[in-house]
Scaffold this motif. Sequence first.
Motif, short mmCIF file in Angstrom:
data_model
loop_
_atom_site.label_atom_id
_atom_site.label_comp_id
_atom_site.label_asym_id
_atom_site.label_seq_id
_atom_site.Cartn_x
_atom_site.Cartn_y
_atom_site.Cartn_z
N SER A 7 16.87 -5.26 1.45
CA SER A 7 16.73 -5.74 2.82
C SER A 7 15.50 -6.63 2.96
CB SER A 7 16.62 -4.55 3.79
OG SER A 7 16.77 -5.01 5.12
N ASP A 8 15.52 -7.48 3.97
CA ASP A 8 14.34 -8.26 4.36
C ASP A 8 13.68 -8.97 3.17
OD1 ASP A 8 13.92 -7.64 7.40
OD2 ASP A 8 14.59 -5.79 6.44
N ILE A 9 14.43 -9.87 2.60
CA ILE A 9 13.95 -10.65 1.45
C ILE A 9 13.04 -11.80 1.91
CG2 ILE A 9 14.74 -12.14 -0.44
CD1 ILE A 9 17.35 -10.01 0.08
N HIS A 10 13.42 -12.39 3.03
CA HIS A 10 12.55 -13.36 3.70
C HIS A 10 12.06 -14.50 2.80
CE1 HIS A 10 12.39 -11.65 7.67
NE2 HIS A 10 12.21 -10.44 7.17
N GLY A 11 12.96 -15.06 2.02
CA GLY A 11 12.61 -16.27 1.26
C GLY A 11 11.57 -16.05 0.18
N GLY A 36 20.21 -7.84 5.53
CA GLY A 36 19.83 -8.95 6.39
C GLY A 36 18.41 -9.43 6.25
N ASP A 37 18.12 -10.55 6.93
CA ASP A 37 16.87 -11.29 6.80
C ASP A 37 16.66 -11.77 5.36
OD1 ASP A 37 16.38 -11.19 9.45
OD2 ASP A 37 14.53 -10.03 9.35
N LEU A 38 17.60 -12.60 4.94
CA LEU A 38 17.49 -13.28 3.64
C LEU A 38 16.32 -14.26 3.67
CD1 LEU A 38 21.29 -14.16 3.31
CD2 LEU A 38 20.03 -12.63 1.77
N ASN A 64 17.89 -10.84 12.23
CA ASN A 64 17.41 -11.69 13.32
C ASN A 64 16.78 -12.98 12.83
OD1 ASN A 64 15.35 -9.87 12.38
ND2 ASN A 64 14.08 -10.39 14.14
N HIS A 65 16.11 -12.94 11.66
CA HIS A 65 15.51 -14.18 11.14
C HIS A 65 16.60 -15.11 10.59
CE1 HIS A 65 11.07 -13.36 11.26
NE2 HIS A 65 11.57 -12.18 11.56
N ASP A 66 17.67 -14.55 10.04
CA ASP A 66 18.79 -15.39 9.60
C ASP A 66 19.34 -16.17 10.80
OD1 ASP A 66 18.63 -14.27 6.98
OD2 ASP A 66 19.82 -12.55 7.65
N ALA A 116 23.79 -2.28 8.81
CA ALA A 116 23.38 -3.18 9.89
C ALA A 116 21.92 -3.53 9.65
CB ALA A 116 23.55 -2.52 11.26
N HIS A 117 21.49 -4.65 10.22
CA HIS A 117 20.08 -5.02 10.03
C HIS A 117 19.15 -4.17 10.91
CE1 HIS A 117 16.61 -7.42 9.09
NE2 HIS A 117 16.39 -7.69 10.36
N GLY A 118 19.42 -4.17 12.22
CA GLY A 118 18.53 -3.48 13.16
C GLY A 118 18.91 -2.02 13.34
N GLY A 149 17.62 -2.07 8.06
CA GLY A 149 16.36 -2.67 7.61
C GLY A 149 15.48 -2.97 8.80
N HIS A 150 14.94 -4.21 8.86
CA HIS A 150 14.28 -4.75 10.05
C HIS A 150 12.84 -4.31 10.25
CE1 HIS A 150 14.37 -7.00 13.71
NE2 HIS A 150 14.66 -6.04 14.54
N THR A 151 12.51 -3.03 10.00
CA THR A 151 11.12 -2.58 10.21
C THR A 151 10.25 -2.86 8.99
OG1 THR A 151 11.45 -0.36 9.31
CG2 THR A 151 11.92 -0.67 11.66
N HIS A 152 10.86 -3.10 7.85
CA HIS A 152 10.14 -3.34 6.59
C HIS A 152 9.41 -2.09 6.09
CE1 HIS A 152 9.97 -8.03 7.09
NE2 HIS A 152 11.01 -7.52 7.71
N GLN A 153 9.85 -0.93 6.53
CA GLN A 153 9.21 0.33 6.11
C GLN A 153 10.27 1.31 5.64
OE1 GLN A 153 7.02 1.52 9.60
NE2 GLN A 153 5.35 0.11 9.16
ZN ZN Z 1 12.68 -8.79 8.50
#
Ligand code: ZN
Length: 263
Positions: A7-11, A36-38, A64-66, A116-118, A149-153
């Motif tokens: 999750s949350d790879i963020h580039g 999500g949040d690739l 959400n960032h996607d 789901a992401h959130g 994912g989403h919280t990064h924790q």
């Molecule tokens: Zn994220």
Amino acid sequence: MRCAILSDIHGNLDALRCVLADAQARNATDQVWCLGDLIGYGPEPNECVRELQSHPNFVCVAGNHDWGAIGRLDTAEFNRDAAAALSWTRERLDGALQQYIAGLPTTLVLEEFTLAHGSPRDHVREYVTHAGLARLNFDSFATPYCLIGHTHQPLVFEQAFAVESPGDHTPELMGRSRRATSIRTFVPVSGEPVALAQDRLIVNPGSVGQPRDGNPDAAYMLFDSDEATLVLYRVPYPVGQVQQKMATAGLPVRLAKRLAYGW
Ligand code: ZN
């Protein structure tokens, strides 16, 4: 089946490659599931999406960032640095990848998991940060387990059950009259399996590209269907190299700094 949950790879391509190599070494890439949040924040959005698309059994839900990067969410919904990184990403995102991201579902059901992401009740936006919010979400999915994912924790919410009527002792009745009681919350320990047993779970594997739990190492989980376990793994990656790429790209300084302390 052994499957990597990301999750949350963020580039963050360096973190992603280290995680995929770690998963490969553990024979955990029969499938790759992404929550999500690739993209957004990091300096190599196109490369990250292509790297994952090249895997034959890769599936992903939208974050959400996607959506922010393709204009489906207004950047006004994000903080200043995140919005700046999204504008930077949008200008550089390959047209075919924009279409790919636009076509991502917001939720998926795979095996016994809802993805789901959130959260299961608000797929893209809600942050499930504590047991009270988890409790409100347990009724919003039908599978035994939910991955978010989403919280990064990294975090696990476990919904414990009690038998409704103490007189019902046959297995059938016990199954029918199970009543949710309390929510137990715990942080999974790297390398220690979380059993997929009787209780329902909402599980967050943490973030590959921008951890926010005070540990800068990339996080992901391994799902082993034979063992019926989820295991968190933390993977070091060359943070300084990514910070250098972000500086060269002109991305916000604060976003690069936070990678070093995992917050
Ligand atoms: Zn994220």
